[in-house]
Design a protein around this motif. Structure first.
Motif, mmCIF file in Angstrom:
data_model
loop_
_atom_site.group_PDB
_atom_site.id
_atom_site.type_symbol
_atom_site.label_atom_id
_atom_site.label_comp_id
_atom_site.label_asym_id
_atom_site.label_seq_id
_atom_site.Cartn_x
_atom_site.Cartn_y
_atom_site.Cartn_z
ATOM 1 N N THR A 262 2.123 77.882 55.488
ATOM 2 C CA THR A 262 2.129 78.234 53.837
ATOM 3 C C THR A 262 1.704 79.366 53.747
ATOM 4 O OG1 THR A 262 2.459 75.882 53.547
ATOM 5 C CG2 THR A 262 1.321 77.177 51.645
ATOM 6 N N LEU A 265 3.631 82.753 55.039
ATOM 7 C CA LEU A 265 4.623 83.429 54.294
ATOM 8 C C LEU A 265 4.598 84.395 53.304
ATOM 9 C CD1 LEU A 265 6.647 79.471 54.010
ATOM 10 C CD2 LEU A 265 7.570 81.611 54.744
ATOM 11 N N GLU A 269 8.375 86.607 57.197
ATOM 12 C CA GLU A 269 9.290 85.647 58.439
ATOM 13 C C GLU A 269 8.391 84.916 59.360
ATOM 14 O OE1 GLU A 269 12.482 83.128 59.338
ATOM 15 O OE2 GLU A 269 11.904 84.890 57.604
ATOM 16 N N ASP A 302 12.065 76.185 57.247
ATOM 17 C CA ASP A 302 13.265 76.370 56.050
ATOM 18 C C ASP A 302 12.883 74.903 54.649
ATOM 19 O OD1 ASP A 302 15.734 77.002 54.912
ATOM 20 O OD2 ASP A 302 15.821 74.680 54.632
ATOM 21 N N ARG A 305 9.123 76.383 53.070
ATOM 22 C CA ARG A 305 9.712 77.828 51.939
ATOM 23 C C ARG A 305 10.450 76.657 50.802
ATOM 24 N NH1 ARG A 305 13.074 81.796 55.416
ATOM 25 N NH2 ARG A 305 10.978 83.340 54.772
ATOM 26 N N ARG A 306 11.205 74.935 50.869
ATOM 27 C CA ARG A 306 12.176 74.938 49.971
ATOM 28 C C ARG A 306 10.969 73.818 48.962
ATOM 29 N NH1 ARG A 306 14.588 71.343 52.171
ATOM 30 N NH2 ARG A 306 13.539 69.487 52.190
ATOM 31 N N ALA A 309 9.139 76.563 47.139
ATOM 32 C CA ALA A 309 9.865 76.737 45.364
ATOM 33 C C ALA A 309 9.951 76.417 44.689
ATOM 34 C CB ALA A 309 11.593 77.030 45.991
ATOM 35 N N SER A 324 10.074 85.020 45.223
ATOM 36 C CA SER A 324 10.843 85.651 46.455
ATOM 37 C C SER A 324 10.001 85.767 48.074
ATOM 38 C CB SER A 324 12.222 86.507 46.184
ATOM 39 O OG SER A 324 11.561 88.044 46.379
ATOM 40 N N LEU A 327 7.659 83.783 49.689
ATOM 41 C CA LEU A 327 8.118 82.514 50.298
ATOM 42 C C LEU A 327 8.490 83.528 51.419
ATOM 43 C CD1 LEU A 327 10.334 80.406 47.644
ATOM 44 C CD2 LEU A 327 8.251 79.707 49.174
ATOM 45 N N PHE A 335 16.216 84.873 48.974
ATOM 46 C CA PHE A 335 15.937 83.669 47.956
ATOM 47 C C PHE A 335 17.447 83.087 47.078
ATOM 48 C CE2 PHE A 335 12.892 82.129 44.522
ATOM 49 C CZ PHE A 335 12.571 81.141 44.488
#
Length: 385
Positions: A262, A265, A269, A302, A305-306, A309, A324, A327, A335
C-alpha cells in the motif's frame, strides 16, 4: 538489552565468511547486521537477523553445507561469556552443563536442554526468533562452533559426540548426509523430534586444559547473578508478549506484505526484491511464506490494487488519472483494463454508477462494454473528461 557475546558471534561469522570470499558487507547490510545496526537490538530481533543472514549466505553459495564449512574453533579470549564459562569448568562434563545453564546469558533466543540417558548426556538446541524460523545452516554453524571450541579447550580433537539428531528433513542427496557424518565424526539422523547432540559419559571426563580453578568461583558467582537478572528480564518479556497476544489476533504474513505494498504502490510497480529487503528476508523465503498462506506476490499486488481501487472509486475524491498513478500503474489505460477485469466496468462507469458498484454484482468485462455502447478507445478518451 544488549548481549555482547551475541555481537561477538556476529563478528566471528563475518570474519569466517570473509575468509571464504563472500561479499560480507553487502550480505550483512541486507540482513540488517551492518556495523552499528545490531548493537541495540534485542535478542530475538538479532536472532531473526542472523537467520536472515544464513538464508542469504545459502542463496549466495548454493551450498547446503555452508554452515558446516565455515565453522571453526572460537578462541576463548574472543568467545565472550562462552569463554568465561569454559575457563570456569574443570572438565568437559562441567563445561557442557555450565554452557546449558548459562546459555541465556549469551542470548535468550538460544534455548538449550540437557538430560542423562543410558550412559550418555543429550544436549538439545533450539534457536528461537521473533518472526523467522532458523534455517538448518544456522544450526549447523552453532553446533560445529561449540563442539570445536570445546575440543580446542580440552585439547582433544578426537572428542566427538556419539550421535547427532536434526529435526530437519533428511537430505535427498546421500553425499550430503555423508558429509554431516564426517563433520561430526558420528552417526547423524534427520527427521527426529529435536536438534540434539549426545555424548558418552566416558568422554565427558576429559579435563579442560585452559581451566582456571582460582577464578572459577568468582566467575560462576558472576554468572549466577547475571543469569538471575536474565531470568527476570525474560519473565517481563514473556508477560509483555502474552499481553500483546491477548490484545487481538496476530496479523497474517500476507497482511503485512499488503501493508508494505500500500505504501509502495504510489511510487510505481512494487518489486518482489524490494519487499523482501524491507522484511529482511530472501525472495525465496518471501515466496514460501506467501505460498503457505495460499497466495503469491503477483496475486497479492493485484488484490491490494483492487481493494484500494474500490476505496478510491467509492469515495470519488481523486481524479481518475491521479488514482491510476496512486495504484502504481504506468498509464491510465492500464488502470482502465484492470478495473474492467476486477469489476466488469471502466473506472468512469463505476464513478457514474456508484450504487451499482457498491451494492450490485459486477458484470463481465464483455457485458460492461456492450452495456456502455462504447468501444475501448471511447472509454479511454473519457479520462480527459
Amino acid at each position: 538489552m544488549r548481549y555482547s557475546s551475541a555481537i561477538d558471534l556476529v563478528y566471528s561469522i563475518k570474519a569466517r565468511l570473509a575468509e571464504r570470499h563472500f561479499e560480507v558487507d553487502a550480505l550483512f547490510r541486507q540482513a540488517g547486521l551492518a556495523d552499528g545496526e545490531c548493537i541495540a537490538d534485542d535478542a530475538l530481533t538479532l536472532s531473526d537477523k542472523l537467520s536472515h543472514l544464513w538464508e542469504l549466505v545459502m542463496h549466495a553459495s548454493d551450498d547446503a553445507l555452508i554452515g558446516l564449512k565455515v565453522s571453526s574453533p572460537q578462541p576463548l579470549d574472543r568467545s565472550g561469556l562462552m569463554g568465561h564459562i569454559l575457563r570456569a569448568s574443570p572438565d568437559v562434563r562441567s563445561a557442557i552443563e555450565n554452557l546449558v545453564r548459562y546459555t541465556p546469558l549469551v542470548s535468550p533466543a538460544i534455548q538449550s536442554t540437557i538430560e542423562h540417558v543410558s550412559g550418555r548426556v543429550r544436549v538439545g538446541l533450539y534457536l528461537q526468533g521473533r518472526q523467522r524460523n532458523s534455517p538448518q545452516q544456522y544450526y549447523d554453524f552453532v553446533w560445529c562452533m561449540v563442539l570445536r571450541t570445546i575440543q580446542c579447550a580440552a585439547a582433544r580433537s578426537d572428542l566427538k559426540p556419539a550421535l547427532v539428531t536434526y529435526a530437519f528433513p533428511k537430505p535427498e542427496q546421500p553425499q550430503i548426509a555423508q558429509a554431516y557424518a564426517e563433520a561430526f565424526g558420528c552417526p547423524v539422523r534427520f527427521d527426529m523430534p529435536a536438534n540434539a547432540m549426545e555424548f558418552d559419559n566416558a568422554d565427558l571426563a576429559a579435563p579442560i586444559t585452559t581451566a582456571r580453578p582460582m577464578a572459577a568461583d568468582w566467575a560462576l558467582n558472576m554468572l549466577a547473578e547475571l543469569a538471575q537478572s536474565q531470568r527476570d528480564w525474560t519473565r517481563r518479556m514473556l508477560a509483555k508478549m502474552d499481553q500483546t497476544q491477548r490484545a487481538g489476533p496476530s496479523v497474517s504474513f500476507s497482511s503485512r506484505v499488503q501493508q508494505l505494498l500500500t505504501g509502495m504502490l504510489p511510487k510505481g510497480e512494487p518489486l518482489r526484491e524490494d519487499v523482501a529487503k524491507q522484511l529482511r528476508m530472501s525472495e525465496r523465503t518471501l515466496q514460501r511464506r506467501l505460498a503457505e498462506e495460499g497466495t503469491n506476490f503477483t496475486k497479492l499486488v493485484d488484490d491490494t490494487r483492487r481493494e484500494l481501487a474500490h476505496q478510491y472509486l467509492s469515495k470519488g475524491e481523486l481524479s481518475l488519472k491521479k488514482m491510476s498513478f496512486q495504484l502504481g500503474f504506468s498509464e491510465p489505460s492500464a488502470f482502465c483494463r484492470a478495473c474492467k477485469r476486477w469489476f466488469g466496468r471502466s473506472p468512469k462507469q463505476l464513478q457514474q454508477g456508484a450504487a451499482l458498484f457498491e451494492g450490485g454484482e459486477a458484470c463481465s468485462p464483455r457485458d460492461a462494454v456492450n452495456a456502455s455502447g462504447r468501444n475501448d478507445s471511447e472509454v479511454y478518451a473519457a479520462w480527459s473528461e
